[in-house]
Design a protein around this motif. Structure first.
Motif, mmCIF file in Angstrom:
data_model
loop_
_atom_site.group_PDB
_atom_site.id
_atom_site.type_symbol
_atom_site.label_atom_id
_atom_site.label_comp_id
_atom_site.label_asym_id
_atom_site.label_seq_id
_atom_site.Cartn_x
_atom_site.Cartn_y
_atom_site.Cartn_z
ATOM 1 N N ARG A 77 31.559 48.711 28.716
ATOM 2 C CA ARG A 77 30.673 47.542 28.614
ATOM 3 C C ARG A 77 30.646 47.004 27.182
ATOM 4 O O ARG A 77 30.751 45.802 26.954
ATOM 5 N N LEU A 78 30.507 47.885 26.213
ATOM 6 C CA LEU A 78 30.452 47.449 24.816
ATOM 7 C C LEU A 78 31.729 46.730 24.415
ATOM 8 O O LEU A 78 31.689 45.697 23.745
ATOM 9 N N ARG A 79 32.857 47.267 24.850
ATOM 10 C CA ARG A 79 34.132 46.624 24.516
ATOM 11 C C ARG A 79 34.264 45.272 25.206
ATOM 12 O O ARG A 79 34.920 44.372 24.692
ATOM 13 N N THR A 80 33.645 45.134 26.353
ATOM 14 C CA THR A 80 33.751 43.891 27.112
ATOM 15 C C THR A 80 32.785 42.833 26.607
ATOM 16 O O THR A 80 33.149 41.685 26.417
ATOM 17 N N ILE A 81 31.552 43.228 26.378
ATOM 18 C CA ILE A 81 30.503 42.250 26.030
ATOM 19 C C ILE A 81 30.247 42.194 24.527
ATOM 20 O O ILE A 81 30.424 41.171 23.889
ATOM 21 N N ASP A 89 30.301 33.607 22.436
ATOM 22 C CA ASP A 89 31.395 33.324 23.359
ATOM 23 C C ASP A 89 30.920 32.396 24.460
ATOM 24 O O ASP A 89 29.754 32.400 24.849
ATOM 25 N N SER A 90 31.847 31.642 25.010
ATOM 26 C CA SER A 90 31.512 30.783 26.136
ATOM 27 C C SER A 90 31.342 31.635 27.391
ATOM 28 O O SER A 90 31.787 32.785 27.462
ATOM 29 N N LEU A 91 30.705 31.051 28.379
ATOM 30 C CA LEU A 91 30.539 31.713 29.670
ATOM 31 C C LEU A 91 31.908 32.051 30.259
ATOM 32 O O LEU A 91 32.106 33.146 30.794
ATOM 33 N N GLU A 92 32.856 31.128 30.119
ATOM 34 C CA GLU A 92 34.198 31.391 30.666
ATOM 35 C C GLU A 92 34.869 32.559 29.969
ATOM 36 O O GLU A 92 35.485 33.408 30.615
ATOM 37 N N GLN A 93 34.766 32.641 28.655
ATOM 38 C CA GLN A 93 35.391 33.755 27.929
ATOM 39 C C GLN A 93 34.817 35.092 28.389
ATOM 40 O O GLN A 93 35.554 36.057 28.590
ATOM 41 N N LEU A 94 33.496 35.152 28.543
ATOM 42 C CA LEU A 94 32.873 36.381 29.008
ATOM 43 C C LEU A 94 33.310 36.688 30.435
ATOM 44 O O LEU A 94 33.622 37.837 30.758
ATOM 45 N N ALA A 95 33.352 35.682 31.294
ATOM 46 C CA ALA A 95 33.758 35.887 32.682
ATOM 47 C C ALA A 95 35.175 36.457 32.761
ATOM 48 O O ALA A 95 35.438 37.389 33.534
ATOM 49 N N VAL A 96 36.083 35.938 31.953
ATOM 50 C CA VAL A 96 37.459 36.443 31.940
ATOM 51 C C VAL A 96 37.478 37.895 31.490
ATOM 52 O O VAL A 96 38.159 38.746 32.098
ATOM 53 N N ARG A 97 36.742 38.230 30.443
ATOM 54 C CA ARG A 97 36.714 39.614 29.945
ATOM 55 C C ARG A 97 36.143 40.569 30.983
ATOM 56 O O ARG A 97 36.596 41.709 31.105
ATOM 57 N N ILE A 137 25.488 41.514 34.261
ATOM 58 C CA ILE A 137 24.699 40.410 34.823
ATOM 59 C C ILE A 137 23.783 39.816 33.751
ATOM 60 O O ILE A 137 23.672 38.594 33.621
ATOM 61 N N ALA A 138 23.146 40.667 32.968
ATOM 62 C CA ALA A 138 22.260 40.182 31.897
ATOM 63 C C ALA A 138 23.046 39.365 30.865
ATOM 64 O O ALA A 138 22.561 38.330 30.382
ATOM 65 N N ALA A 139 24.255 39.815 30.530
ATOM 66 C CA ALA A 139 25.076 39.081 29.559
ATOM 67 C C ALA A 139 25.484 37.716 30.114
ATOM 68 O O ALA A 139 25.507 36.721 29.381
ATOM 69 N N LEU A 140 25.806 37.660 31.393
ATOM 70 C CA LEU A 140 26.145 36.373 32.015
ATOM 71 C C LEU A 140 24.922 35.460 32.028
ATOM 72 O O LEU A 140 25.021 34.261 31.742
ATOM 73 N N ARG A 181 42.101 35.069 34.264
ATOM 74 C CA ARG A 181 41.569 33.764 33.870
ATOM 75 C C ARG A 181 41.372 32.866 35.098
ATOM 76 O O ARG A 181 40.343 32.210 35.249
ATOM 77 N N GLU A 182 42.343 32.880 36.009
ATOM 78 C CA GLU A 182 42.246 32.065 37.220
ATOM 79 C C GLU A 182 41.072 32.508 38.095
ATOM 80 O O GLU A 182 40.341 31.685 38.642
ATOM 81 N N GLN A 183 40.887 33.825 38.226
ATOM 82 C CA GLN A 183 39.774 34.324 39.040
ATOM 83 C C GLN A 183 38.435 33.937 38.422
ATOM 84 O O GLN A 183 37.516 33.522 39.118
ATOM 85 N N ALA A 184 38.321 34.065 37.108
ATOM 86 C CA ALA A 184 37.073 33.696 36.433
ATOM 87 C C ALA A 184 36.791 32.209 36.593
ATOM 88 O O ALA A 184 35.664 31.813 36.919
ATOM 89 N N ARG A 185 37.803 31.395 36.386
ATOM 90 C CA ARG A 185 37.609 29.949 36.503
ATOM 91 C C ARG A 185 37.256 29.550 37.933
ATOM 92 O O ARG A 185 36.434 28.658 38.160
ATOM 93 N N SER A 186 37.875 30.202 38.899
ATOM 94 C CA SER A 186 37.575 29.917 40.300
ATOM 95 C C SER A 186 36.115 30.242 40.611
ATOM 96 O O SER A 186 35.414 29.459 41.274
#
Length: 197
Positions: A77-81, A89-97, A137-140, A181-186
């Motif tokens: 989690r720490l490495r991701t968020i 970071d943008s919502l999209e960047q976090l979603a991709v990670r 979820i909290a980070a999103l 990236r495609e899954q996050a954007r979708s």
């Protein structure tokens, strides 16, 4: 399995960087063994041998196996968020990670372990959820245009999606960066969040 020769450890008190590196080596060894053998099939002696440390070192860093497992979930989690860009970071960047991390071999391995072992370790599932899904979820939520918990949960669910179930079942490989990236954007498009920053 052929083990690489360990670097000789310096004598004396380790520096902060050396302690962090040793902690990571311990977690890497433990997660690898847990995924290969299952939680019950791995002892602290096994972990100590794989990480080339003493059991006393393991106790100094973590304690028991369940604490090692929770530390591995927290590290992912720490490495991701927290460590990969921070709250700007943008919502999209976090979603991709999140897609990359939770669909990775390590993320899938930890999730499988939790499903298998939750019944045997009192409180472990709650800690896994708190340090894993609830934290994502909290980070999103804080990056949404309106901090809506239901919307954040829905986004997290879509970021996992059917592909995550296939990964858990061993039916598909980890996604490529482009697929992540495609899954996050979708997922963002489905919820009308594609332009959120």
């Amino acid at each position: 399995m052929i083990m690489e020769p360990a670097e000789p450890r310096k004598r004396g008190r380790p520096t902060g960087a050396e302690r962090e590196r040793r902690r990571d080596e311990l977690l890497d060894a433990a997660v690898r063994l847990f995924v290969e053998r299952g939680f019950q099939g791995v002892s602290l002696d096994d972990i100590a041998a794989a990480a080339r440390v003493t059991k006393r070192t393991i106790y100094a860093y973590f304690g028991d196996r369940s604490e090692i497992f929770v530390a591995a979930v927290e590290r992912l989690r720490l490495r991701t968020i927290d460590l990969a860009g921070g709250p700007d970071d943008s919502l999209e960047q976090l979603a991709v990670r999140i897609v990359e991390a939770l669909h990775s071999d390590q993320g899938i391995g930890l999730h499988r372990l939790m499903i298998t072992e939750a019944h045997a370790f009192d409180g472990l599932a709650a800690r896994f959820y708190s340090d894993g899904p609830a934290a994502y979820i909290a980070a999103l939520r804080v990056r949404l245009p309106e901090p809506d918990l239901t919307l954040a949960r829905s986004l997290f669910t879509l970021l996992l999606g059917e592909r995550h179930r296939q990964r858990l079942l061993g039916l598909s490989p980890a996604p490529t960066p482009r697929q992540s990236r495609e899954q996050a954007r979708s997922a963002l498009r489905v919820l009308g969040l594609a332009d959120s920053r």
